[in-house]
Design a protein around this motif. Structure first.
Motif, short mmCIF file in Angstrom:
data_model
loop_
_atom_site.label_atom_id
_atom_site.label_comp_id
_atom_site.label_asym_id
_atom_site.label_seq_id
_atom_site.Cartn_x
_atom_site.Cartn_y
_atom_site.Cartn_z
N LEU A 119 0.78 -1.15 -0.02
CA LEU A 119 -0.08 -0.21 0.16
C LEU A 119 1.00 1.37 -0.13
O LEU A 119 0.63 2.34 -1.04
CB LEU A 119 -1.08 0.15 1.10
N ASN A 120 1.77 1.26 0.74
CA ASN A 120 2.61 2.49 1.22
C ASN A 120 3.58 2.78 -0.16
O ASN A 120 3.57 3.74 -0.61
CB ASN A 120 3.46 2.34 2.16
N GLY A 121 4.00 1.67 -0.89
CA GLY A 121 4.81 1.55 -2.02
C GLY A 121 3.90 2.36 -3.19
O GLY A 121 4.62 3.18 -3.99
N LEU A 122 2.84 1.67 -3.31
CA LEU A 122 1.76 2.32 -4.44
C LEU A 122 1.60 3.69 -4.29
O LEU A 122 1.75 4.62 -5.11
CB LEU A 122 0.54 1.48 -4.52
N LEU A 123 1.51 4.18 -2.91
CA LEU A 123 0.95 5.50 -2.59
C LEU A 123 2.41 6.38 -2.87
O LEU A 123 2.24 7.74 -3.12
CB LEU A 123 0.67 5.71 -1.02
N LEU A 124 3.69 5.98 -2.68
CA LEU A 124 4.94 6.54 -2.89
C LEU A 124 5.17 6.71 -4.24
O LEU A 124 6.36 7.15 -4.68
CB LEU A 124 5.70 6.06 -2.05
N GLY A 125 4.37 6.10 -5.21
CA GLY A 125 4.76 6.18 -6.57
C GLY A 125 5.60 4.84 -7.26
O GLY A 125 5.72 4.82 -8.54
N MET A 126 5.57 3.63 -6.74
CA MET A 126 6.12 2.51 -7.02
C MET A 126 4.92 1.68 -7.77
O MET A 126 3.76 1.51 -7.05
CB MET A 126 6.76 1.75 -5.88
N SER A 127 5.11 1.10 -8.79
CA SER A 127 4.11 0.06 -9.35
C SER A 127 4.24 -1.34 -8.35
O SER A 127 5.30 -1.60 -7.53
CB SER A 127 4.67 -0.55 -10.63
N ARG A 128 3.21 -1.97 -8.59
CA ARG A 128 3.01 -3.23 -7.63
C ARG A 128 4.24 -4.15 -8.18
O ARG A 128 4.83 -4.94 -7.22
CB ARG A 128 1.74 -3.97 -7.79
N LEU A 129 4.49 -4.28 -9.38
CA LEU A 129 5.83 -5.07 -9.86
C LEU A 129 7.20 -4.40 -9.06
O LEU A 129 7.99 -5.32 -8.75
CB LEU A 129 5.81 -5.10 -11.20
N GLU A 130 7.30 -3.29 -9.22
CA GLU A 130 8.50 -2.81 -8.42
C GLU A 130 8.61 -3.05 -6.91
O GLU A 130 9.39 -3.62 -6.44
CB GLU A 130 8.47 -1.15 -8.60
N VAL A 131 7.35 -2.99 -6.24
CA VAL A 131 7.47 -3.38 -4.96
C VAL A 131 7.74 -4.71 -4.61
O VAL A 131 8.52 -5.18 -3.97
CB VAL A 131 5.83 -2.74 -4.37
N ALA A 132 7.04 -5.69 -5.70
CA ALA A 132 7.21 -7.23 -5.49
C ALA A 132 8.78 -7.45 -5.68
O ALA A 132 9.24 -8.37 -4.82
CB ALA A 132 6.28 -8.01 -6.30
N SER A 133 9.29 -6.65 -6.75
CA SER A 133 10.69 -7.17 -6.86
C SER A 133 11.79 -6.77 -5.77
O SER A 133 12.83 -7.11 -5.60
CB SER A 133 11.12 -6.39 -8.22
N ARG A 134 11.22 -5.79 -4.99
CA ARG A 134 12.28 -5.20 -3.72
C ARG A 134 11.50 -5.54 -2.45
O ARG A 134 12.20 -5.05 -1.48
CB ARG A 134 12.29 -3.68 -3.82
N PHE A 135 10.58 -6.66 -2.43
CA PHE A 135 9.85 -6.82 -1.18
C PHE A 135 11.11 -7.58 -0.05
O PHE A 135 10.88 -7.02 0.95
CB PHE A 135 8.89 -7.93 -1.45
N ASP A 136 11.76 -8.49 -0.77
CA ASP A 136 12.62 -9.12 0.29
C ASP A 136 13.77 -8.19 0.90
O ASP A 136 14.23 -7.97 1.98
CB ASP A 136 13.54 -10.23 -0.33
N GLU A 137 14.24 -7.07 0.16
CA GLU A 137 15.28 -6.30 0.14
C GLU A 137 14.66 -5.15 1.51
O GLU A 137 15.25 -4.72 2.24
CB GLU A 137 15.46 -5.35 -1.05
N ILE A 138 13.25 -4.81 1.08
CA ILE A 138 12.65 -3.87 1.94
C ILE A 138 12.36 -4.69 3.46
O ILE A 138 12.77 -3.73 4.33
CB ILE A 138 11.19 -3.44 1.38
N VAL A 139 12.14 -5.67 3.37
CA VAL A 139 11.79 -6.42 4.72
C VAL A 139 13.09 -6.47 5.50
O VAL A 139 13.34 -6.24 6.57
CB VAL A 139 10.97 -7.79 4.40
N ALA A 140 14.17 -6.96 4.68
CA ALA A 140 15.37 -7.14 5.34
C ALA A 140 16.05 -5.79 5.98
O ALA A 140 16.76 -5.78 7.17
CB ALA A 140 16.44 -7.55 4.32
N PHE A 141 15.68 -4.67 5.37
CA PHE A 141 16.31 -3.47 5.60
C PHE A 141 15.55 -2.95 7.00
O PHE A 141 16.02 -2.41 7.55
CB PHE A 141 15.94 -2.37 4.59
#
Length: 415
Positions: A119-141
């Protein structure tokens, strides 16, 4: 725009106080409700948040906005983010803009951390595909792996803010606007955030950074803009701008430090009456830069004692950077000597080309044989300015606790 990522031309922002000073439905409704309840005083006066502000930022620059609360720093970021338009003037942006102005906006308290990442990624301008491709990196960070499927309303404030920053910090943008983002999390996570923004800058993208953490500003930004009452008063290398800001706020830069005799720190017969730092060829308050010979002075008193002996006293100073890292500890080279009753001025000479630029904290320890040591860990602060002569046109962060200038030799040994 050529090489410029951002250009501001004669930008001013004027607000009207009171009921009608609203640019969003939310602020308008809140004000109307306050008026109905009799809690808002309607004032038709105007005030200028910004006045005739102009600057350029090139691609790859990291620039800090420095100034007091209310100076206009956040207003500049809101205009650049297109949250609010300028009253007069123009803004040119060359690249996709990501903003970290309100960390955590877009989170829904009833949704899980996993759902809020999307939700927050989409509101900040990222596509769902962009969020999914960076999901593991975001969680680890973020460090909240074990709580991804827990509603964020059960998160601690630190967990909540860490997750929000992790999402925002992984935006694929050419320009990043950051407002006090390093206020989130503990010290380790703040350093992690700073490292992330450093890597963002190193990749050739542009950052505008607003923070009251001057150490972070020095570490991240090569250039700074000083803002006061909505106007730009200086623009240049970060070391010089921070020094000017600190000089205007002497309460935050303790030099000199004096104590009244009745309230002076004391242990045994030893008391400290004051301390100061100055250039060897100047006075207290004169600028100190990396090529300045520094004299650190301490005023010390040995109290008389009826029929007593002269105490053996051994002083030492500790110098730390603003982050608390020890740079060096030094004492007089001789053994503890006898000091008769009286007042003394003790001087320590710090040669040029030793200290790096930045804020330095001087601590003093005095050991009187037979008594508890007198320890003053933060007695004095010295702000050391950068020196353009060492830079040769480069204004990056100079790494290391010290900055010695050592002798080099070059000898040609063949073709």
């Amino acid at each position: 725009m050529g090489d410029f990522a951002i250009r501001a031309e004669h930008v001013s922002k004027r607000y009207r106080r009171g009921l009608w000073a609203h640019e969003t439905l939310r602020s308008f409704m809140a004000s109307r409700l306050a008026q109905i309840r009799g809690r808002e005083n309607i004032d038709t006066g105007w005030f200028d948040a910004l006045h005739d502000v102009s600057f350029d930022l090139r691609h790859g620059e990291s620039v800090a906005l420095v100034g007091d609360n209310g100076a206009g720093k956040s207003t500049i970021l809101k205009i650049l983010s297109r949250i609010t338009p300028p009253t007069t003037g123009r803004i040119y942006l060359n690249g996709r803009v990501g903003s970290l102005l309100e960390v955590g906006s877009g989170f829904h308290s009833e949704l899980t951390g996993r759902d809020n990442i999307f939700l927050n990624g989409l509101l900040l301008g990222m596509s769902r595909l962009e969020v999914a491709s960076r999901f593991d990196e975001i969680v680890a960070f973020s460090g909240v792996e074990q709580f991804l499927d827990t509603p964020v309303k059960r998160y601690s404030s630190g967990m909540y803010m860490r997750l929000a920053f992790a999402v925002a910090a992984h935006l694929e943008t050419e320009i990043l606007l950051v407002d006090e983002a390093l206020a989130v999390g503990d010290l380790a996570f703040q350093q992690k955030c700073l490292d992330r923004m450093n890597s963002f800058s190193a990749s050739g993208r542009t950052i505008i950074f607003v923070s009251h953490n001057l150490t972070a500003i020095r570490s991240l930004c090569e250039r700074a803009i000083l803002i006061d009452k909505g106007e730009i008063v200086d623009d240049g290398p970060t070391g010089r701008i921070v020094h000017r800001y600190l000089q205007a706020h002497p309460g935050g830069n303790r030099n000199p430090t004096f104590f009244e005799p009745q309230s002076a720190p004391v242990s045994g017969r030893v008391s400290v009456l004051g301390a100061s730092a100055r250039p060897r060829a100047g006075a207290v308050g004169d600028p100190i830069h990396v090529k300045t010979d520094i004299v650190v002075e301490f005023n010390i008193r040995i109290a008389p004692e009826e029929g007593g002996h002269d105490p053996r006293v051994h002083p030492s100073i500790m110098l730390r950077n603003a982050g608390g890292e020890l740079i060096f500890s030094v004492s007089p080279p001789e053994e503890p000597s006898k000091w008769s009753a009286g007042t003394y001025r003790l001087k320590c000479h710090v040669p040029r080309d030793i200290l790096n630029d930045g804020l330095h904290v001087v601590g003093l320890e005095i050991r009187e044989i037979g008594s508890d040591p007198l320890l003053l860990p933060r007695l004095l602060e010295i702000d050391v300015m950068d020196h353009d002569g060492d830079r040769f046109g480069w204004y990056g962060v100079w790494p290391g606790l010290i900055r010695p200038r050592l002798a080099w030799e070059r000898e040609r040994t063949g073709d």
